[in-house]
Write a protein that holds these residues in place. Structure first.
Motif, PDB file in Angstrom:
ATOM      1  N   LYS A 164     -12.364   2.225 -14.267  1.00 12.15           N
ATOM      2  CA  LYS A 164     -13.130   1.001 -14.529  1.00 12.15           C
ATOM      3  C   LYS A 164     -14.582   1.159 -14.072  1.00 12.15           C
ATOM      4  CE  LYS A 164      -8.978  -1.728 -14.441  1.00 12.15           C
ATOM      5  NZ  LYS A 164      -8.059  -2.468 -13.577  1.00 12.15           N
ATOM      6  N   GLY A 176      -9.870   0.725  -3.402  1.00 11.36           N
ATOM      7  CA  GLY A 176      -8.654   1.038  -4.166  1.00 11.36           C
ATOM      8  C   GLY A 176      -9.033   1.619  -5.510  1.00 11.36           C
ATOM      9  N   ALA A 207      -8.864   6.246   2.962  1.00 12.66           N
ATOM     10  CA  ALA A 207      -8.729   5.284   4.066  1.00 12.66           C
ATOM     11  C   ALA A 207      -7.899   4.102   3.606  1.00 12.66           C
ATOM     12  CB  ALA A 207     -10.113   4.775   4.490  1.00 12.66           C
ATOM     13  N   ASP A 208      -7.388   3.372   4.578  1.00 10.82           N
ATOM     14  CA  ASP A 208      -6.812   2.060   4.305  1.00 10.82           C
ATOM     15  C   ASP A 208      -8.002   1.109   4.280  1.00 10.82           C
ATOM     16  OD1 ASP A 208      -5.777  -0.490   4.482  1.00 10.82           O
ATOM     17  OD2 ASP A 208      -4.108   0.112   5.758  1.00 10.82           O
ATOM     18  N   PHE A 209      -8.257   0.489   3.127  1.00 19.76           N
ATOM     19  CA  PHE A 209      -9.493  -0.304   3.019  1.00 19.76           C
ATOM     20  C   PHE A 209      -9.453  -1.580   3.845  1.00 19.76           C
ATOM     21  CE2 PHE A 209      -7.652  -1.318  -1.414  1.00 19.76           C
ATOM     22  CZ  PHE A 209      -6.938  -2.419  -0.957  1.00 19.76           C
ATOM     23  N   PRO A 216     -11.623  -4.178  -8.572  1.00 20.50           N
ATOM     24  CA  PRO A 216     -10.992  -4.603  -9.822  1.00 20.50           C
ATOM     25  C   PRO A 216      -9.473  -4.639  -9.687  1.00 20.50           C
ATOM     26  CG  PRO A 216     -11.537  -2.278  -9.941  1.00 20.50           C
ATOM     27  CD  PRO A 216     -11.948  -2.746  -8.560  1.00 20.50           C
ATOM     28  N   GLY A 217      -8.800  -4.914 -10.804  1.00 23.96           N
ATOM     29  CA  GLY A 217      -7.339  -4.804 -10.848  1.00 23.96           C
ATOM     30  C   GLY A 217      -6.624  -6.022 -10.294  1.00 23.96           C
ATOM     31  N   SER A 224      -6.326  -6.783  -7.374  1.00 22.45           N
ATOM     32  CA  SER A 224      -5.565  -6.405  -6.176  1.00 22.45           C
ATOM     33  C   SER A 224      -5.751  -7.423  -5.050  1.00 22.45           C
ATOM     34  CB  SER A 224      -5.994  -5.014  -5.688  1.00 22.45           C
ATOM     35  OG  SER A 224      -5.735  -4.057  -6.684  1.00 22.45           O
ATOM     36  N   LYS A 228       0.837  -1.210   0.000  1.00 27.36           N
ATOM     37  CA  LYS A 228       0.000   0.000   0.000  1.00 27.36           C
ATOM     38  C   LYS A 228       0.870   1.257   0.000  1.00 27.36           C
ATOM     39  CE  LYS A 228      -0.697  -0.070   5.008  1.00 27.36           C
ATOM     40  NZ  LYS A 228      -1.628  -0.314   6.086  1.00 27.36           N
ATOM     41  N   PHE A 250       1.423   3.806 -11.567  1.00 24.45           N
ATOM     42  CA  PHE A 250       0.573   2.633 -11.775  1.00 24.45           C
ATOM     43  C   PHE A 250      -0.259   2.806 -13.051  1.00 24.45           C
ATOM     44  CE2 PHE A 250      -3.352   0.271 -11.605  1.00 24.45           C
ATOM     45  CZ  PHE A 250      -2.819  -1.011 -11.611  1.00 24.45           C
ATOM     46  N   GLU A 303     -16.096   1.193  -4.428  1.00 22.33           N
ATOM     47  CA  GLU A 303     -14.871   0.664  -5.057  1.00 22.33           C
ATOM     48  C   GLU A 303     -13.709   0.714  -4.073  1.00 22.33           C
ATOM     49  OE1 GLU A 303     -13.704   2.286  -8.871  1.00 22.33           O
ATOM     50  OE2 GLU A 303     -11.978   0.936  -8.960  1.00 22.33           O
ATOM     51  N   GLY A 362      -8.363   4.328  -7.233  1.00 23.27           N
ATOM     52  CA  GLY A 362      -7.391   4.931  -8.157  1.00 23.27           C
ATOM     53  C   GLY A 362      -8.039   5.993  -9.024  1.00 23.27           C
ATOM     54  N   ASP A 417      -9.709   5.073  -1.330  1.00 22.07           N
ATOM     55  CA  ASP A 417      -8.305   4.918  -1.729  1.00 22.07           C
ATOM     56  C   ASP A 417      -7.404   5.590  -0.698  1.00 22.07           C
ATOM     57  OD1 ASP A 417      -7.093   4.081  -4.754  1.00 22.07           O
ATOM     58  OD2 ASP A 417      -5.717   5.100  -3.374  1.00 22.07           O
ATOM     59  N   ILE A 418      -6.191   5.068  -0.620  1.00 26.94           N
ATOM     60  CA  ILE A 418      -5.217   5.576   0.341  1.00 26.94           C
ATOM     61  C   ILE A 418      -4.476   6.791  -0.207  1.00 26.94           C
ATOM     62  CG2 ILE A 418      -3.219   4.188  -0.404  1.00 26.94           C
ATOM     63  CD1 ILE A 418      -3.016   3.333   2.600  1.00 26.94           C
ATOM     64  N   SER A 419      -4.531   6.975  -1.532  1.00 26.00           N
ATOM     65  CA  SER A 419      -3.752   8.029  -2.207  1.00 26.00           C
ATOM     66  C   SER A 419      -4.652   9.269  -2.347  1.00 26.00           C
ATOM     67  CB  SER A 419      -3.304   7.479  -3.568  1.00 26.00           C
ATOM     68  OG  SER A 419      -2.479   8.369  -4.225  1.00 26.00           O
ATOM     69  N   TYR A 459       1.757   3.864  -3.050  1.00 23.12           N
ATOM     70  CA  TYR A 459       0.821   4.814  -3.640  1.00 23.12           C
ATOM     71  C   TYR A 459       0.797   6.191  -2.992  1.00 23.12           C
ATOM     72  CZ  TYR A 459      -0.742   0.674  -6.060  1.00 23.12           C
ATOM     73  OH  TYR A 459      -0.787  -0.440  -6.841  1.00 23.12           O
TER      74      TYR A 459
HETATM   75  C1  LIG Z   1      -3.351  -1.707  -8.456  1.00 23.76           C
HETATM   76  S1  LIG Z   1      -4.126  -0.138  -8.214  1.00 23.76           S
HETATM   77  C2  LIG Z   1      -5.742  -0.434  -8.907  1.00 23.76           C
HETATM   78  C3  LIG Z   1      -6.474   0.836  -9.254  1.00 23.76           C
HETATM   79  C4  LIG Z   1      -7.823   0.629  -9.940  1.00 23.76           C
HETATM   80  N1  LIG Z   1      -8.817   0.081  -9.012  1.00 23.76           N
HETATM   81  C5  LIG Z   1      -7.681  -0.278 -11.134  1.00 23.76           C
HETATM   82  O1  LIG Z   1      -8.121  -1.427 -11.058  1.00 23.76           O
HETATM   83  O2  LIG Z   1      -7.111   0.160 -12.117  1.00 23.76           O
HETATM   84  C6  LIG Z   1      -4.426  -0.235  -6.501  1.00 23.76           C
HETATM   85  C7  LIG Z   1      -5.151   0.973  -5.940  1.00 23.76           C
HETATM   86  O3  LIG Z   1      -5.482   0.678  -4.587  1.00 23.76           O
HETATM   87  C8  LIG Z   1      -4.999   1.695  -3.726  1.00 23.76           C
HETATM   88  N2  LIG Z   1      -4.598   1.007  -2.496  1.00 23.76           N
HETATM   89  C9  LIG Z   1      -3.592   0.105  -2.343  1.00 23.76           C
HETATM   90  N3  LIG Z   1      -3.591  -0.366  -1.093  1.00 23.76           N
HETATM   91  C10 LIG Z   1      -4.611   0.259  -0.434  1.00 23.76           C
HETATM   92  C11 LIG Z   1      -5.124   0.188   0.897  1.00 23.76           C
HETATM   93  N4  LIG Z   1      -4.582  -0.633   1.789  1.00 23.76           N
HETATM   94  N5  LIG Z   1      -6.171   0.968   1.209  1.00 23.76           N
HETATM   95  C12 LIG Z   1      -6.733   1.808   0.302  1.00 23.76           C
HETATM   96  N6  LIG Z   1      -6.292   1.917  -0.983  1.00 23.76           N
HETATM   97  C13 LIG Z   1      -5.247   1.144  -1.338  1.00 23.76           C
HETATM   98  C14 LIG Z   1      -3.869   2.367  -4.468  1.00 23.76           C
HETATM   99  O4  LIG Z   1      -3.686   3.706  -4.074  1.00 23.76           O
HETATM  100  C15 LIG Z   1      -4.307   2.231  -5.920  1.00 23.76           C
HETATM  101  O5  LIG Z   1      -5.075   3.317  -6.331  1.00 23.76           O
END
Ligand SMILES: C[S@@+](CC[C@H](N)C(=O)[O-])C[C@H]1O[C@@H](n2cnc3c(N)ncnc32)[C@H](O)[C@@H]1O
Length: 322
Positions: free
Chosen positions: A93, A87, A137-139, A159-160, A162, A36, A47, A85, A89, A110-112, A39
């Motif tokens: 999507k 994360g 927030a940290d999700f 999505p993504g 993650s 995390k 990214f 959603e 970003g 999102d954390i960013s 970002y």
């Molecule tokens: C791999 S990117 C995916 C972005 C978008 N959802 C996509 O699929 O294209 C991961 C996203 O999750 C966010 N992220 C990563 N870890 C996180 C966390 N623990 N809490 C909140 N957001 C987080 C990042 O800032 C980033 O925007």
């Protein structure tokens, strides 16, 4: 009614969480920093640049699945939902779903922070009929959907692929938390990257333009700029490879020489080739992911895959099994 305001909820982690997590991660063996922390604004931009690389098949494959099946996804979900959603970003999507799904509200988490605010403001401008919430927030903390959406169906969107950043047991715990957040009638629409030829996987995380390398190395810039870390330029390099026995891509920052990294007077020594493990990305077969989802209390309702079986978009429903 036109609504162009974003409702902002600031639950951002404290700067000292970053400091504590880095010191802890560098003190352990193997050394590991949670992904995390990739970002900040620059990390989010990098990214997005990764997603444009020819070798990086996940984003374009997932986008084409969402575009092609948006109507079918919307029919399965039904009208009047709140889309949350995790994360979010750039929220690109989610945009692919809005016209077909017509959700009442959208909550991007999102954390960013800067990137989130920017993306959700653009959303609110482009979809004036949509109530947009931005939650910094940290999700992985327990999150609640605002009470005034009680009447709406709660749909989490993740999505993504993650989900692959968690190891399988952690992924189950995280998905249990999602089930709790969406409630018994809720669903999870999730992107899951699939097991495939190792060469395709290795190329995706080692793009020729070096953008994934820059993304990985940006973590060191954050340590220097935000935590005052001291280390030599060029002391670490990007490394990513598929670990077939664990079914995951591993990303590391590997020392190019015997060197040291100092934060707040605490020195961490590295021999040539020592690593800081920065990310895992687990890949699943459809059967493996179904078993994982069941452990977390979800039933797989529908799976959409591309012709080459590179990637899947899956709709999971909270299980009513006793
Ligand atoms: C791999 S990117 C995916 C972005 C978008 N959802 C996509 O699929 O294209 C991961 C996203 O999750 C966010 N992220 C990563 N870890 C996180 C966390 N623990 N809490 C909140 N957001 C987080 C990042 O800032 C980033 O925007």
């Amino acid at each position: 009614m036109k609504n162009t305001d974003v409702k902002f909820h600031d639950l951002a982690p404290q700067a000292n969480d970053f400091h504590a997590d880095v010191i802890k991660g560098l003190s352990n063996q193997p050394r590991m920093i949670p992904p995390k922390y990739f970002y900040d604004k620059r990390g989010s931009e990098l990214f997005d640049a990764i997603c444009e690389q020819q070798e990086y098949y996940p984003t374009r494959t997932e986008i084409s699945l969402l575009q092609y099946y948006a109507r079918e996804i919307a029919e399965r979900i039904g009208p009047d939902c709140i889309l949350v959603e995790l994360g979010s970003g750039a929220s690109e999507k989610a945009r692919l779903l809005f016209d077909a799904l017509k959700p009442t509200g959208y909550m991007g988490i999102d954390i960013s922070k800067e990137f989130l605010l920017d993306a959700t403001k653009k959303l609110s401008r482009d979809y004036p009929w949509l109530e947009v919430h931005a939650v910094c927030a940290d999700f992985s903390q327990v999150l609640e959907i605002p009470k005034h959406y009680q009447e709406q169906q709660h749909i989490a969107f993740y999505p993504g692929s993650s989900i692959g950043n968690f190891d399988p047991d952690e992924a189950v715990i995280f998905m249990e938390q999602i089930a709790e957040m969406v409630g018994p009638e809720g669903k999870l629409l999730i992107g899951v990257d699939l097991k495939k030829d190792e060469d395709i996987l290795n190329a995706a995380y080692n793009d020729a333009a070096g953008i994934t390398a820059e993304f990985n190395l940006n973590l060191l810039d954050r340590l220097r700029n935000e935590l005052g870390a001291e280390f030599e330029d060029g002391a670490f390099m990007h490394e990513a490879f598929y670990n077939g026995s664990d079914g995951r891509i591993e990303m590391h920052l590997v020392s190019t020489k015997n060197t040291a990294l100092t934060i707040d007077g605490k020195t961490f020594r590295f021999h040539l080739g020592d690593s800081i493990h920065t990310e895992n990305t687990y890949k699943y077969s459809l059967d493996e992911f179904e078993a994982l989802a069941r452990r977390a209390g979800f039933d797989v309702e529908q799976v959409w895959t591309d012709r080459k079986d590179l990637f899947s978009v899956q709709l999971l429903a909270v299980s009513n099994r006793p």
